[in-house]
Design a protein around this motif. Structure first.
Motif, PDB file in Angstrom:
ATOM      1  N   LEU A 135     -12.721   0.643  -3.538  1.00 39.04           N
ATOM      2  CA  LEU A 135     -12.886  -0.355  -4.729  1.00 39.04           C
ATOM      3  C   LEU A 135     -12.427  -1.577  -3.714  1.00 39.04           C
ATOM      4  O   LEU A 135     -12.341  -2.022  -5.237  1.00 39.04           O
ATOM      5  CB  LEU A 135     -12.303   0.353  -5.397  1.00 39.04           C
ATOM      6  CG  LEU A 135     -12.534   1.768  -6.444  1.00 39.04           C
ATOM      7  CD1 LEU A 135     -11.704   2.113  -7.145  1.00 39.04           C
ATOM      8  CD2 LEU A 135     -13.797   1.144  -6.604  1.00 39.04           C
ATOM      9  N   GLY A 136     -11.766  -1.679  -2.994  1.00 35.82           N
ATOM     10  CA  GLY A 136     -11.268  -3.110  -2.529  1.00 35.82           C
ATOM     11  C   GLY A 136      -9.765  -3.042  -3.313  1.00 35.82           C
ATOM     12  O   GLY A 136      -9.325  -4.292  -3.238  1.00 35.82           O
ATOM     13  N   TYR A 137      -9.230  -1.927  -3.327  1.00 31.43           N
ATOM     14  CA  TYR A 137      -8.350  -2.068  -3.743  1.00 31.43           C
ATOM     15  C   TYR A 137      -6.639  -2.013  -2.998  1.00 31.43           C
ATOM     16  O   TYR A 137      -6.950  -1.151  -1.799  1.00 31.43           O
ATOM     17  CB  TYR A 137      -7.733  -1.005  -4.978  1.00 31.43           C
ATOM     18  CG  TYR A 137      -8.431  -1.394  -6.207  1.00 31.43           C
ATOM     19  CD1 TYR A 137      -8.962  -2.502  -6.512  1.00 31.43           C
ATOM     20  CD2 TYR A 137      -8.097  -0.086  -7.380  1.00 31.43           C
ATOM     21  CE1 TYR A 137      -9.511  -2.622  -7.712  1.00 31.43           C
ATOM     22  CE2 TYR A 137      -9.129  -0.263  -7.901  1.00 31.43           C
ATOM     23  CZ  TYR A 137      -9.787  -1.226  -8.325  1.00 31.43           C
ATOM     24  OH  TYR A 137     -10.934  -1.769  -9.387  1.00 31.43           O
ATOM     25  N   PRO A 138      -5.384  -2.161  -3.258  1.00 27.31           N
ATOM     26  CA  PRO A 138      -4.409  -2.224  -2.085  1.00 27.31           C
ATOM     27  C   PRO A 138      -4.529  -0.217  -1.326  1.00 27.31           C
ATOM     28  O   PRO A 138      -4.146  -0.188  -3.040  1.00 27.31           O
ATOM     29  CB  PRO A 138      -3.385  -3.019  -2.146  1.00 27.31           C
ATOM     30  CG  PRO A 138      -4.062  -3.420  -3.772  1.00 27.31           C
ATOM     31  CD  PRO A 138      -4.837  -3.272  -3.433  1.00 27.31           C
ATOM     32  N   ARG A 139      -3.790   0.264  -0.236  1.00 29.53           N
ATOM     33  CA  ARG A 139      -4.022   1.650  -0.365  1.00 29.53           C
ATOM     34  C   ARG A 139      -2.431   1.477  -1.131  1.00 29.53           C
ATOM     35  O   ARG A 139      -1.537   0.508  -1.231  1.00 29.53           O
ATOM     36  CB  ARG A 139      -3.768   1.607   0.914  1.00 29.53           C
ATOM     37  CG  ARG A 139      -5.375   1.762   1.329  1.00 29.53           C
ATOM     38  CD  ARG A 139      -4.894   2.593   3.278  1.00 29.53           C
ATOM     39  NE  ARG A 139      -6.289   2.573   3.114  1.00 29.53           N
ATOM     40  CZ  ARG A 139      -6.115   3.618   4.292  1.00 29.53           C
ATOM     41  NH1 ARG A 139      -5.462   4.461   5.719  1.00 29.53           N
ATOM     42  NH2 ARG A 139      -7.250   3.774   5.570  1.00 29.53           N
ATOM     43  N   GLY A 140      -1.982   2.610  -1.097  1.00 28.56           N
ATOM     44  CA  GLY A 140      -0.439   3.524  -1.150  1.00 28.56           C
ATOM     45  C   GLY A 140      -0.617   3.216  -3.108  1.00 28.56           C
ATOM     46  O   GLY A 140       0.831   3.947  -3.156  1.00 28.56           O
ATOM     47  N   LEU A 141      -1.374   4.138  -3.976  1.00 30.88           N
ATOM     48  CA  LEU A 141      -1.414   4.773  -4.650  1.00 30.88           C
ATOM     49  C   LEU A 141      -0.814   5.197  -4.837  1.00 30.88           C
ATOM     50  O   LEU A 141       0.349   6.390  -5.725  1.00 30.88           O
ATOM     51  CB  LEU A 141      -2.878   4.190  -6.131  1.00 30.88           C
ATOM     52  CG  LEU A 141      -2.739   5.026  -7.263  1.00 30.88           C
ATOM     53  CD1 LEU A 141      -1.757   4.236  -8.448  1.00 30.88           C
ATOM     54  CD2 LEU A 141      -3.673   5.100  -7.508  1.00 30.88           C
ATOM     55  N   ILE A 142      -1.096   6.786  -4.084  1.00 33.07           N
ATOM     56  CA  ILE A 142       0.001   7.866  -3.791  1.00 33.07           C
ATOM     57  C   ILE A 142       0.338   7.689  -2.128  1.00 33.07           C
ATOM     58  O   ILE A 142      -0.458   7.303  -1.549  1.00 33.07           O
ATOM     59  CB  ILE A 142      -1.379   8.864  -3.921  1.00 33.07           C
ATOM     60  CG1 ILE A 142      -1.799   9.074  -5.492  1.00 33.07           C
ATOM     61  CG2 ILE A 142      -0.230   9.987  -2.866  1.00 33.07           C
ATOM     62  CD1 ILE A 142      -2.847  10.654  -5.432  1.00 33.07           C
ATOM     63  N   ARG A 143       1.510   7.838  -2.107  1.00 28.13           N
ATOM     64  CA  ARG A 143       2.175   7.569  -0.865  1.00 28.13           C
ATOM     65  C   ARG A 143       3.384   7.942  -0.806  1.00 28.13           C
ATOM     66  O   ARG A 143       4.159   8.957  -1.438  1.00 28.13           O
ATOM     67  CB  ARG A 143       2.322   6.275  -0.864  1.00 28.13           C
ATOM     68  CG  ARG A 143       3.559   5.548  -1.188  1.00 28.13           C
ATOM     69  CD  ARG A 143       3.667   3.804  -1.470  1.00 28.13           C
ATOM     70  NE  ARG A 143       4.316   3.704  -2.778  1.00 28.13           N
ATOM     71  CZ  ARG A 143       4.339   2.565  -3.654  1.00 28.13           C
ATOM     72  NH1 ARG A 143       3.190   3.073  -4.113  1.00 28.13           N
ATOM     73  NH2 ARG A 143       5.337   2.807  -4.139  1.00 28.13           N
ATOM     74  N   PHE A 144       3.813   8.201   0.622  1.00 31.40           N
ATOM     75  CA  PHE A 144       5.092   8.681   0.591  1.00 31.40           C
ATOM     76  C   PHE A 144       6.415   7.857   0.306  1.00 31.40           C
ATOM     77  O   PHE A 144       6.393   6.295   1.537  1.00 31.40           O
ATOM     78  CB  PHE A 144       5.122   9.522   2.439  1.00 31.40           C
ATOM     79  CG  PHE A 144       5.152  10.835   2.998  1.00 31.40           C
ATOM     80  CD1 PHE A 144       5.510  11.540   2.636  1.00 31.40           C
ATOM     81  CD2 PHE A 144       3.932  11.093   3.739  1.00 31.40           C
ATOM     82  CE1 PHE A 144       5.622  12.717   3.085  1.00 31.40           C
ATOM     83  CE2 PHE A 144       3.257  12.471   3.749  1.00 31.40           C
ATOM     84  CZ  PHE A 144       4.412  13.504   3.525  1.00 31.40           C
ATOM     85  N   THR A 145       7.499   7.782   0.002  1.00 28.19           N
ATOM     86  CA  THR A 145       8.121   7.072  -0.955  1.00 28.19           C
ATOM     87  C   THR A 145       9.474   8.085  -1.394  1.00 28.19           C
ATOM     88  O   THR A 145       9.349   8.996  -1.574  1.00 28.19           O
ATOM     89  CB  THR A 145       7.810   5.590  -1.616  1.00 28.19           C
ATOM     90  OG1 THR A 145       8.319   5.448  -1.800  1.00 28.19           O
ATOM     91  CG2 THR A 145       6.952   6.411  -3.229  1.00 28.19           C
TER      92      THR A 145
END
Length: 484
Positions: A320-330
């Motif tokens: 989609l051309g969106y930044p990564r990290g919507l689901i991530r280790f945090t």
């Protein structure tokens, strides 16, 4: 007289009547027990999937390969229960060395606490045998039955020749792998070369057959059928992990502030202008989850931290051309406060983690030093209960002992026995004994003391056992009895 507030006639009682359950729709029955819904995890690729497969190869290389590794003329790692000897590369351990196993278990437990406090259930998601074998069995299943949609269609369809071949081939491959796993497991307790010859000649002992089949059945059942149910219901770690979590623990998290409100849209749509979040509600994160949870609902005890949802969501964001990290280790604090990576790292290395690390390092160092400085000789002293003390020729008082001398080296050793503690006490029997490599030997030792050389009663003494060259030396306590 007007009625009082306590008068029963003035108190209104509202009876509590249980509401009848909602009737099921016509033609449908409702059970109090919900049947288990089989999961069909979708295959996924990405950096975490690559790490997961790297751990699969590493752990299985160690498990399947270690029994075949030779150390000199023997197996490098062998737990010989019949002879009560444990071979660990250059070390020969006896049951008296149980303290080392205790230290290893303590180190394993503290390592688990440390990894959980830092990054949640990393062990579960990447290196746990249940996860590893489930990943292998799923790989076989995908090769023979297809990916998620094909497997669902195959299970829902009628039994045909093709379905029988695919299902039968899958279970045959599972059983062969499970039998290989069971044989390897037994190979840690019975020399693997000897076990292989017995297997080929069909001369395996009953206990070897039992444990091969038992471990093979456990592998086949857990990885082929139970799968996520082991992690969710049978493994105790899922229940007490919350005691080791806090808001600064790295966990797989969904960024609800960025993802909500979720909804479908075309690639050309400006989702911000449309009042949407970054989540397109494709449900791929649910489809790839090996335990079948929706990570968008927040932290759940069923999450094993495998990060499959991270990989698949990053793939959707890339398309989609969106930044990564919507689901991530945090961490929960990082999500709430919007911390940068550096601020998050500072909170991860908090006092709790540093204390765990210091204790773990100290215990590991102490265990390693103790093992390196360990004397390769063990001695047990047992009194001869048939004759506690007796008078022998020459007017001497004699006590008889039985010494078990255990040679923890790979070479034959000659040992000399001496005694101290009482003036005039001497070894009246042969004081030199030879013990074979990695062998133990019981020897009878007679100690004599001139009559009147000590007061009647029990007197502490010490046996001094050492090699003729002086490389190994052990001192063991005992008592010498003087009759009245």
């Amino acid at each position: 007289m007007p009625p009082t507030p306590d008068d029963p006639s003035t108190v209104k009682v509202i009876p509590i009547v249980p509401a009848p359950p909602d009737p099921p729709p016509p033609g449908e029955t409702r059970s109090l027990y919900e049947a288990h819904q089989k999961l069909y995890p979708r295959s996924v690729s990405g950096r975490f999937a690559s790490w997961r497969w790297a751990f699969v190869f590493l752990t299985q290389l160690v498990f399947y390969g270690l029994p075949w590794l030779q150390w000199g003329e023997r197996q490098a790692v062998l737990f010989d229960l019949a002879a009560r000897r444990f071979y660990l590369f250059g070390y020969v351990l006896y049951p008296q060395d149980f303290i080392y196993l205790t230290g290893l278990l303590v180190i394993s437990a503290l390592s688990l606490f440390l990894f959980t406090a830092v990054a949640g259930r990393l062990w579960c998601g990447f290196a746990c045998p249940q996860t590893v074998y489930t990943e292998i069995f799923l790989w076989i299943e995908r090769r023979l039955e297809g990916d998620r949609t094909a497997r669902m269609k195959l299970d829902a369809g009628p039994w045909t020749g093709e379905k029988f071949l695919r299902k039968g081939g899958k279970h045959l491959a599972w059983l062969l792998l499970a039998l290989w796993t069971g044989t390897t497991f037994v190979g840690y307790f019975t020399p693997i070369h000897e076990l292989g010859r017995e297997l080929i000649a069909l001369r395996m002992g009953s206990w070897e057959i039992f444990w091969v089949l038992f471990y093979a059945f456990a592998t086949w059942g857990n990885a082929g059928f139970l799968r996520e149910q082991v992690c969710k219901y049978m493994c105790p770690y899922a229940r007490f992990q919350s005691a080791m979590f806090d808001k600064d623990t790295l966990i797989v998290s969904y960024d609800a502030g960025r993802g909500e409100p979720r909804g479908a849209r075309s690639r050309k749509t400006d989702y911000r202008a449309a009042g949407l979040g970054a989540c397109v509600d494709c449900t791929l994160c649910v489809q790839v989850c090996p335990t079948g949870i929706d990570i968008r609902k927040g932290l759940q005890y069923e999450c094993i931290g495998c990060a499959a949802c991270v990989d698949v969501c990053d793939g959707v964001m890339d398309k989609l051309g969106y930044p990564r990290g919507l689901i991530r280790f945090t961490t929960q604090n990082a999500l709430a406060e919007g911390w940068t990576g550096r601020a998050l790292l500072r909170r991860v290395l908090r006092p709790r983690v540093l204390v765990y690390t210091a204790i773990l390092g100290a215990i590991a160092l102490a265990l390693a030093m103790s093992l390196a400085l360990r004397t390769p000789l063990k001695v047990d002293v047992v009194r001869d209960r048939a004759a506690l003390a007796r008078i022998v020729a020459g007017g001497h008082i004699e006590n008889v002992y039985r010494l078990q001398i255990m040679n923890a080296t790979e070479q034959a050793q000659t040992y000399r026995i001496e005694v101290e503690g009482l003036p005039g006490l001497v070894v009246a029997s042969d004081a030199r004994f030879e013990v074979g490599p990695a062998q133990s030997r019981w020897v009878a030792v007679r100690l004599q003391l001139p009559y009147g050389g000590a007061e009647p009663g029990s007197h502490p003494i010490r046996f001094l056992v050492g090699t003729a060259s002086g490389d190994a030396h052990v001192s063991e306590k005992a008592v010498f009895l003087m009759p009245r």
